[in-house]
Scaffold this motif. Structure first.
Motif, PDB file in Angstrom:
ATOM      1  N   ILE A  47      -2.715  30.517  -3.230  1.00 53.40           N
ATOM      2  CA  ILE A  47      -2.832  29.471  -4.248  1.00 53.40           C
ATOM      3  C   ILE A  47      -2.360  28.127  -3.687  1.00 53.40           C
ATOM      4  CG2 ILE A  47      -1.965  28.670  -6.477  1.00 53.40           C
ATOM      5  CD1 ILE A  47      -1.885  31.595  -7.345  1.00 53.40           C
ATOM      6  N   LEU A  48      -1.224  28.155  -3.008  1.00 55.41           N
ATOM      7  CA  LEU A  48      -0.716  26.905  -2.422  1.00 55.41           C
ATOM      8  C   LEU A  48      -1.731  26.324  -1.443  1.00 55.41           C
ATOM      9  CD1 LEU A  48       3.086  27.473  -1.703  1.00 55.41           C
ATOM     10  CD2 LEU A  48       1.955  26.691  -3.769  1.00 55.41           C
ATOM     11  N   PHE A  49      -2.341  27.222  -0.650  1.00 53.55           N
ATOM     12  CA  PHE A  49      -3.314  26.759   0.332  1.00 53.55           C
ATOM     13  C   PHE A  49      -4.508  26.114  -0.360  1.00 53.55           C
ATOM     14  CE2 PHE A  49      -7.051  27.755   3.053  1.00 53.55           C
ATOM     15  CZ  PHE A  49      -6.751  26.865   4.064  1.00 53.55           C
ATOM     16  N   CYS A 105      -4.562  24.687  -3.253  1.00 50.76           N
ATOM     17  CA  CYS A 105      -4.152  23.394  -3.796  1.00 50.76           C
ATOM     18  C   CYS A 105      -4.185  22.329  -2.707  1.00 50.76           C
ATOM     19  CB  CYS A 105      -2.743  23.480  -4.385  1.00 50.76           C
ATOM     20  SG  CYS A 105      -2.722  24.363  -5.945  1.00 50.76           S
ATOM     21  N   THR A 106      -3.708  22.711  -1.523  1.00 56.48           N
ATOM     22  CA  THR A 106      -3.712  21.749  -0.422  1.00 56.48           C
ATOM     23  C   THR A 106      -5.143  21.341  -0.079  1.00 56.48           C
ATOM     24  OG1 THR A 106      -1.783  22.913   0.377  1.00 56.48           O
ATOM     25  CG2 THR A 106      -2.761  21.298   1.851  1.00 56.48           C
ATOM     26  N   LEU A 144      -7.532  21.223  -2.145  1.00 57.64           N
ATOM     27  CA  LEU A 144      -7.975  20.332  -3.218  1.00 57.64           C
ATOM     28  C   LEU A 144      -7.546  18.888  -2.971  1.00 57.64           C
ATOM     29  CD1 LEU A 144      -7.548  22.116  -6.664  1.00 57.64           C
ATOM     30  CD2 LEU A 144      -9.584  21.043  -5.694  1.00 57.64           C
ATOM     31  N   VAL A 145      -6.450  18.713  -2.265  1.00 54.43           N
ATOM     32  CA  VAL A 145      -6.010  17.348  -1.972  1.00 54.43           C
ATOM     33  C   VAL A 145      -6.801  16.776  -0.804  1.00 54.43           C
ATOM     34  CG1 VAL A 145      -4.063  15.882  -1.345  1.00 54.43           C
ATOM     35  CG2 VAL A 145      -3.688  17.882  -2.771  1.00 54.43           C
ATOM     36  N   ILE A 195      -0.843  20.400  -8.512  1.00 57.87           N
ATOM     37  CA  ILE A 195      -1.529  20.465  -7.217  1.00 57.87           C
ATOM     38  C   ILE A 195      -0.690  19.773  -6.138  1.00 57.87           C
ATOM     39  CG2 ILE A 195      -3.589  19.743  -5.947  1.00 57.87           C
ATOM     40  CD1 ILE A 195      -5.188  20.039  -8.456  1.00 57.87           C
ATOM     41  N   ALA A 200       2.379  21.854  -5.261  1.00 58.29           N
ATOM     42  CA  ALA A 200       1.973  23.053  -4.519  1.00 58.29           C
ATOM     43  C   ALA A 200       1.623  22.698  -3.081  1.00 58.29           C
ATOM     44  CB  ALA A 200       0.777  23.714  -5.211  1.00 58.29           C
ATOM     45  N   SER A 201       0.880  21.602  -2.891  1.00 61.97           N
ATOM     46  CA  SER A 201       0.537  21.295  -1.499  1.00 61.97           C
ATOM     47  C   SER A 201       1.747  20.807  -0.721  1.00 61.97           C
ATOM     48  CB  SER A 201      -0.629  20.323  -1.371  1.00 61.97           C
ATOM     49  OG  SER A 201      -0.799  19.580  -2.506  1.00 61.97           O
ATOM     50  N   LEU A 218       4.725  22.028  -1.066  1.00 57.70           N
ATOM     51  CA  LEU A 218       5.369  23.275  -0.645  1.00 57.70           C
ATOM     52  C   LEU A 218       4.628  23.891   0.532  1.00 57.70           C
ATOM     53  CD1 LEU A 218       6.280  24.999  -4.035  1.00 57.70           C
ATOM     54  CD2 LEU A 218       7.871  24.304  -2.246  1.00 57.70           C
ATOM     55  N   PHE A 219       3.297  23.891   0.430  1.00 59.29           N
ATOM     56  CA  PHE A 219       2.516  24.486   1.517  1.00 59.29           C
ATOM     57  C   PHE A 219       2.752  23.741   2.826  1.00 59.29           C
ATOM     58  CE2 PHE A 219      -1.269  24.949   4.147  1.00 59.29           C
ATOM     59  CZ  PHE A 219      -1.401  26.327   4.170  1.00 59.29           C
ATOM     60  N   ILE A 220       2.663  22.419   2.746  1.00 62.12           N
ATOM     61  CA  ILE A 220       2.790  21.624   3.975  1.00 62.12           C
ATOM     62  C   ILE A 220       4.202  21.745   4.558  1.00 62.12           C
ATOM     63  CG2 ILE A 220       2.776  19.284   4.904  1.00 62.12           C
ATOM     64  CD1 ILE A 220       0.555  18.654   2.899  1.00 62.12           C
TER      65      ILE A 220
END
Lengths: 281, 253, 290
Positions: A13-15, A17-18, A20-21, C87, C90-91, C93-95
């Protein structure tokens, strides 16, 4: 649920979202490049617009933006760098320096259209510069001031304290120390901030709406008290205010503006990367 | 050997605080020309704070408070222009801090700040300073490489040369060999003995043996207080205070 | 030598002046907004200005109620927040926690580029791609709606939210992670329960600064929201924000007139809102550092 499965799902999910940015950035770039590339030729870049902007080039808008950016830098770079020197080298942790920092934070957050109002109030009317390159440059300069101050501060703070101590201990004065032992080593960082400021100043529209930008002015400005066309405002005008502008001209204008800003930012990113790698301390 | 000469430095009832913490208490002593004056004592006993007061580098620290007087050739150092004080009273730090410049520019830095622009003159100063610090032969063919490329011992001698270039009167060494190997240490100590002929040397060290080897007079400082001061030979053979004896024989430290 | 002293004295005065210039500019901005805008309140009481339901600046007699504009700004901003906050966090956190180093560098550069795209270009793209898409999707007469504005602005808030939240997450001390991992937590549990929790003040600041950016955004929002100064009842209607009103109408006003003053008064409202948001965000940022 198994914690490992939970982790897999969460990471996915986090991936997403990334993505999506980041993906829309690519989509925007691709659309503009594909549809705008056709318009790009020397004539488009270096000729006057003709026939109510439906034909010809966008040279006055490009030149106007260059003038505005140069004017903004001329004003903002010395002021911003000196201001950063004050914060890093001179001010102690006092109430005054706290207020200065808060003011910078707030300057960075002031909406660009409010800068436009301010520029209209102070430069165009109060100081009587009229709607002119001078007014627009000063307004843009104030807008990019926080960018320049912040990156210059970081650059100055990254210079090791030992350089200052050594210089002072050899009997150099405080200013000599800053001038010869601190500033040269902070220069790449300051340059990075300046380039980011260029990108920002070139792309903003709202601050120049009431201070300089001309709707349609197919001649070149003669002095800094003249109005001028500018790329971002021109894009706004041809995409919302004037019907019947060919699509290639609109996308072409967007592409030129985007290229100008992105090249500046890429340059800043590369410069920063090189600087970090080469740094010897 | 000191006779009735006037002192170079006269420190009178000098006390240092950093915030509420006392770093040095009521210190009174004189330092004379052309001697190597060593200060020994465990870490955090106020030795470095004293050095940085002598050329007012401590003024940069916002928490620094002082009382008492320091006279240089009879003049209170607070009445001197701080730049000229620091030119007269130089310091070599524990770590060599070469500026990120070439060897040449490192040494020419001080003279340039003091207004010397003539290239031939600068070159002469650089050569002399490097000769005096015994670095010339090692670097004379590569004066324009970055100073950071030198070895640790060479960097420390570069820092000594950099100081000699501003023609100081007093040179303070703050544990100059703490990061060096024995051979480099021996070279620095050799340099000290030669420099003493022309300069006043103040050496802070927590290496007791080094004090015994090079010091003319030695002061033992403990927790901000001067415990004992005497000619080095006397101090090391017949210490009066038991704490001095314990320290130099390695019972604590 | 004496000359040098004089020169340095002058330079150091200039440095001090430049240092306090930021304060002077903030004060000047406020003073000039007041100078030009305050006169509207002689004619329209502040409460009417803020809460009257009609913005008809050029009808006769004109009506200056900015409630529809405030609601327009709130609606667009809320929509942008709903999209960009989850969003963005979340990104971040991912990054910060999951992406390998190389990927991280690329993603961060990408987000920096997103931040760099001029708002007029984003507005242009929103107008020509998002507008028609929304129009067809919901069978509307126009695609230039509050929703289009929210989506467009969400992208403009994202870089701010991601980069500041990412900084806050990266600043969480290693020991927190090591301790959690040592106790047998998975990486995800550590990230979510420990790291995200510890970084919360920084994330709040990130969200606030993102929202500050959205409220102040002008060109993109003017190009995609349809610009109808009416009290919105649905997110699928055209709306007009505070910023867009100023940008769109200033050109048509008479200097010193009521309409002109009313637009400056909107500037005062915007200035105060962003001043508060940035002040509070700054307090949260300082919390993270301690």
């Amino acid at each position: 649920m198994n914690v490992q499965v939970e982790q897999k799902i969460a990471f996915s999910i986090l991936f997403l979202c990334t993505l999506l940015v980041v993906v829309p950035v690519l989509i925007i770039l691709v659309i503009i490049f594909v549809k705008g590339a056709g318009a790009l030729n020397l004539g488009f870049l270096f000729e006057m617009p003709t026939n109510g902007m439906t034909e010809g080039g966008i040279f006055p808008a490009i030149l106007g933006t260059l003038y505005l950016v140069l004017g903004a830098l001329f004003f903002a770079v010395p002021l911003g760098v000196l201001s950063a020197i004050y914060l890093v080298e001179y001010s102690q942790e006092t109430v005054l320096s706290r207020i200065v920092k808060l003011a910078i934070v707030n300057l960075a957050g002031v909406p660009s259209v409010v800068y436009g109002l301010f520029g209209l109030g102070i430069f165009v009317l109060f100081l009587g510069f009229g709607a002119s390159i001078l007014s627009g440059s000063l307004t843009l300069g104030i807008m990019i001031l926080p960018v320049i101050i912040t990156s210059s501060r970081e650059a100055l703070e990254s210079v090791p304290q030992s350089f200052r101590i050594v210089s002072l201990s050899l009997g150099a004065s405080k200013w000599q120390t800053i001038r010869h032992s601190v500033l040269p080593h902070a220069l790449p960082g300051i340059l990075t901030g300046t380039i980011l400021g260029i990108g920002r100043a070139a792309g903003e529209t709202a601050p120049i709406l009431f201070t300089v930008a001309a709707f349609y002015l197919p001649k070149l400005p003669q002095s800094m008290f003249d109005q001028t066309m500018a790329l971002p405002y021109h894009l706004y005008v041809i995409s919302t205010q004037v019907p019947g502008i060919p699509e290639t001209i609109r996308y072409g204008t967007a592409l030129v503006l985007l290229l100008l800003v992105l090249i500046m930012n890429l340059a800043a990113i590369i410069l920063r990367y090189q600087f970090r790698r080469r740094k010897k301390w | 050997m000191v006779g009735a000469k006037a002192p170079k430095f006269s420190i009178q009832d000098f006390t240092i605080h950093f915030g509420n913490v006392a770093a040095l208490k009521n210190l009174t002593l004189d330092i004379f020309c052309n001697e190597i004056f060593t200060i020994i004592g465990p870490a955090n006993s106020g030795k470095s704070s004293l050095l940085q007061s002598l050329n007012r580098l401590n003024d940069l620290n916002a928490a620094y408070r002082k009382s008492g007087k320091i006279l240089l050739d009879g003049t209170n150092i607070d009445e001197l222009e701080v730049e000229s004080l620091r030119k007269r009273v130089s310091i070599v730090f524990a770590l060599p801090f070469p500026l990120p410049l070439s060897i040449f520019d490192n040494i020419a830095y001080g003279p340039r700040m003091h207004g010397i622009k003539n290239k031939a003159k600068l070159a002469g100063i650089v050569e002399n300073s490097l000769r005096e610090s015994y670095l010339w032969d090692e670097v004379k063919d590569r004066l324009h490489i970055p100073a950071m490329n030198l070895s640790g011992g060479q960097q420390q001698r570069l820092c000594i040369a950099r100081i000699l270039a501003v023609e100081p009167e007093v040179i303070m060494f703050d544990e100059p060999t703490s990061g060096l190997d024995p051979i480099s240490t021996a070279r620095v100590e050799e340099t000290l003995r030669v420099l003493k002929e022309r300069y006043t040397i103040i050496l802070v060290t927590n290496n007791v043996a080094q004090a015994a080897r090079v010091g003319d007079r030695t002061a033992f400082v403990l927790m901000g207080e001067l415990v004992e001061l005497n000619e080095t030979k006397r101090l090391f053979t017949t210490a009066v205070d038991k704490r001095t004896d314990d320290y130099i024989t390695g019972k604590f430290g | 030598m004496h000359l040098r002293k004089v020169k340095e004295f002058i330079i150091e005065r200039m440095i001090f002046l430049s240092g306090i210039m930021s304060i002077i500019i903030v004060a000047l901005i406020f003073i000039f907004l007041l100078k030009e805008g305050l006169s509207i309140f002689w004619r329209v009481p502040i409460s009417d200005f803020l809460f009257a339901r009609n913005w008809y600046p050029i009808s006769d007699p004109p009506q200056f109620g900015i409630l529809p504009l405030i609601l327009g700004s709130i609606l667009v901003t809320a929509g942008a927040g709903v999209i960009s906050i989850p969003i963005g966090i979340a990104s971040a956190l991912f990054i910060a926690e999951i992406a390998p180093r190389k990927t991280k560098e690329v993603l961060k550069a990408g987000i920096e580029l997103l931040a760099a795209i001029p708002s007029v270009v984003i507005g242009f793209i929103g107008m020509v791609t998002l507008g028609p898409f929304i129009k067809d999707l919901f069978h509307l007469s126009t695609g230039l709606t509050a929703l289009s504005g929210s989506i467009t602005l969400a992208f403009m808030a994202m870089p701010t939210i991601v980069s500041i939240a990412e900084d806050a997450i990266t600043a969480v001390p290693r020991q927190y992670r090591d301790a959690a991992i040592a106790m047998g937590a998975t990486k995800w549990q550590t990230t979510w329960r420990i790291v995200a929790h510890a970084a919360r003040p920084g994330m709040v600041a990130a969200v606030m600064l993102g929202i500050g950016r959205v409220i102040g955004e002008t060109m993109a929002v003017m190009m995609v929201t349809g610009n109808a100064a009416l009290i919105p009842h649905s997110i699928l209607q055209p709306v007009r924000t505070l910023t867009a009103t100023v940008a769109a109408e200033m050109g048509e006003t008479v200097q010193g007139g009521e309409h002109y003053a009313a637009l400056f008064a909107i500037g005062i409202v915007l200035f105060i809102i962003t001043f508060l948001i940035n002040g509070v965000a700054d307090i949260y940022l300082h919390k993270t550092k301690k």
